[in-house]
Enzyme design. Structure first.
Site, mmCIF file in Angstrom:
data_model
loop_
_atom_site.group_PDB
_atom_site.id
_atom_site.type_symbol
_atom_site.label_atom_id
_atom_site.label_comp_id
_atom_site.label_asym_id
_atom_site.label_seq_id
_atom_site.Cartn_x
_atom_site.Cartn_y
_atom_site.Cartn_z
ATOM 1 N N TRP A 1 2.329 1.725 -3.440
ATOM 2 C CA TRP A 1 1.301 2.214 -4.356
ATOM 3 C C TRP A 1 1.218 3.742 -4.320
ATOM 4 O O TRP A 1 0.963 4.381 -5.334
ATOM 5 C CB TRP A 1 -0.050 1.621 -3.952
ATOM 6 C CG TRP A 1 -1.187 2.064 -4.825
ATOM 7 C CD1 TRP A 1 -1.594 1.483 -6.006
ATOM 8 C CD2 TRP A 1 -2.082 3.159 -4.614
ATOM 9 N NE1 TRP A 1 -2.675 2.169 -6.520
ATOM 10 C CE2 TRP A 1 -3.000 3.181 -5.678
ATOM 11 C CE3 TRP A 1 -2.195 4.120 -3.599
ATOM 12 C CZ2 TRP A 1 -4.000 4.136 -5.766
ATOM 13 C CZ3 TRP A 1 -3.179 5.067 -3.691
ATOM 14 C CH2 TRP A 1 -4.081 5.061 -4.770
ATOM 15 N N HIS A 2 1.466 4.328 -3.154
ATOM 16 C CA HIS A 2 1.336 5.775 -3.016
ATOM 17 C C HIS A 2 2.465 6.537 -3.705
ATOM 18 O O HIS A 2 2.278 7.698 -4.086
ATOM 19 C CB HIS A 2 1.310 6.171 -1.533
ATOM 20 C CG HIS A 2 -0.038 6.020 -0.915
ATOM 21 N ND1 HIS A 2 -0.509 4.826 -0.432
ATOM 22 C CD2 HIS A 2 -1.046 6.910 -0.701
ATOM 23 C CE1 HIS A 2 -1.721 4.986 0.050
ATOM 24 N NE2 HIS A 2 -2.084 6.243 -0.110
ATOM 25 N N GLY A 3 3.630 5.912 -3.868
ATOM 26 C CA GLY A 3 4.706 6.632 -4.524
ATOM 27 C C GLY A 3 6.006 5.865 -4.488
ATOM 28 O O GLY A 3 6.216 4.997 -3.642
ATOM 29 N N GLY B 1 0.823 -1.211 0.000
ATOM 30 C CA GLY B 1 0.000 0.000 0.000
ATOM 31 C C GLY B 1 0.854 1.256 0.000
ATOM 32 O O GLY B 1 0.521 2.252 -0.650
#
Length: 332
Positions: free
Chosen positions: A326-328, A323
């Site tokens: 996924w954000h960066g 997760g």
């Protein structure tokens, strides 16, 4: 094209709404859906038209894979098709989002001088890819019953939720496209959508952008090596807390409002997270559609909490790590 831009509010949105209801209202539903798909692709291509080929290629690939997974004649090879489909989707994200990051990290650790390409990150690649991975998994499980290509295209490209979510599930969207009610203008639904959009616009432009004027200078000063006072540091921290929430939730509210203006219900993405009583409650209130995706398509398939305490915490760490990625593309 941003939701708070003049060209979106005064030109793109009114034209998209007018044509959709005029065409759909006289019974040409396929034409209305086609118009909305075309408008959504125009909206996506406004930033960089070259990536239209990427999203269209992704749609064609995943739709074909979904049909194959649902076909009886491919029953024996369904696991291979699913594995290939997920790998191809994750491979696209890996190349565009993480290629330069891993090359830079390798150069930093080994001291090598491997050259990295200049890769522009395609807009919304994580959002539309994750939605389609969920579609493939559900097709494999026999949970999909939608084979209309136009509806599938709109499910992926629908412009209100394309750029920043919410991450929608095919069970939430595709049945709505088959309903005759969305093509008839409904004043109460439209008014509710317009109100929600305006509230989200206020949160983004007035509150979030206003808080940024206090937060950004503090973070810039810290990055430049300046020593901050107690009050400066806390001003920056609180300012960014307000900016982050009202920016993202404002965009989500605008997306939900836009969807309602077209007669489409999008899921809630934030539920007053700063009212949370603990970190678990916060997790359930913040970016709720992403949390739902990680739970249903990663944490539970890994075993969730059903295989003992050690496995439970391993599953939690893997879920949170992915997760975070996924954000960066950053080790933080």
């Amino acid at each position: 094209m941003l939701f708070n831009s003049a060209e979106f509010i005064f030109f793109f949105l009114p034209i998209a709404l007018l044509v959709f209801y005029l065409v759909g209202g006289i019974g040409h539903h396929r034409v209305a859906i086609s118009w909305l798909v075309g408008a959504s692709l125009f909206f996506y291509g406004w930033w960089n038209p070259i990536y239209l080929s990427l999203i269209m290629g992704s749609i064609l690939f995943n739709y074909a894979a979904g049909v194959a997974l649902s076909a009886e004649r491919y029953k024996r090879t369904r696991k291979i098709i699913l594995a290939f489909g997920i790998s191809a989707n994750l491979g696209a994200i890996g190349y565009f989002k993480y290629y330069n990051f891993f090359i830079d990290s390798l150069n930093m650790v080994t001291g090598s001088g491997i050259g990295a390409e200049t890769i522009l990150l395609p807009l919304a690649i994580s959002f539309f890819t994750f939605q389609q991975i969920a579609y493939l998994v559900d097709a494999y499980e026999g949970l999909t019953r939608e084979y209309n290509f136009l509806h599938y295209c709109l499910f992926v490209t629908f412009f209100p939720q394309l750029i920043a979510g919410p991450i929608v599930h095919h069970r939430e969207m595709l049945p709505q496209f088959a309903s005759d009610t969305i093509y008839r203008f409904n004043q109460s639904t439209f008014t509710a959508g317009l109100t929600t959009f305006c509230l989200g616009l206020f949160k983004k432009v007035i509150i979030a952008d206003g808080a940024a004027t206090y937060a950004t200078p503090v973070f810039d000063a810290a990055e430049a090596g300046e020593i901050l006072t107690f009050f400066e540091a806390w001003t920056g921290a609180f300012g960014y807390t307000i900016q982050l929430y009202f920016d993202f939730s404002g965009y989500s509210d605008m997306a939900i409002g836009l969807g309602m203006m077209f007669g489409i219900r999008l899921p809630l993405n934030f539920f007053s997270p700063y009212k949370a009583v603990n970190i678990i409650d916060f997790w359930r209130r913040w970016h709720m559609t992403l949390s739902r995706f990680l739970r249903d398509y990663l944490y539970i398939p890994l075993g969730g909490s059903r295989r003992g305490k050690v496995r439970r915490y391993v599953n939690l760490m893997v879920t949170m790590l992915l997760g975070g990625l996924w954000h960066g593309a950053a080790w933080t």
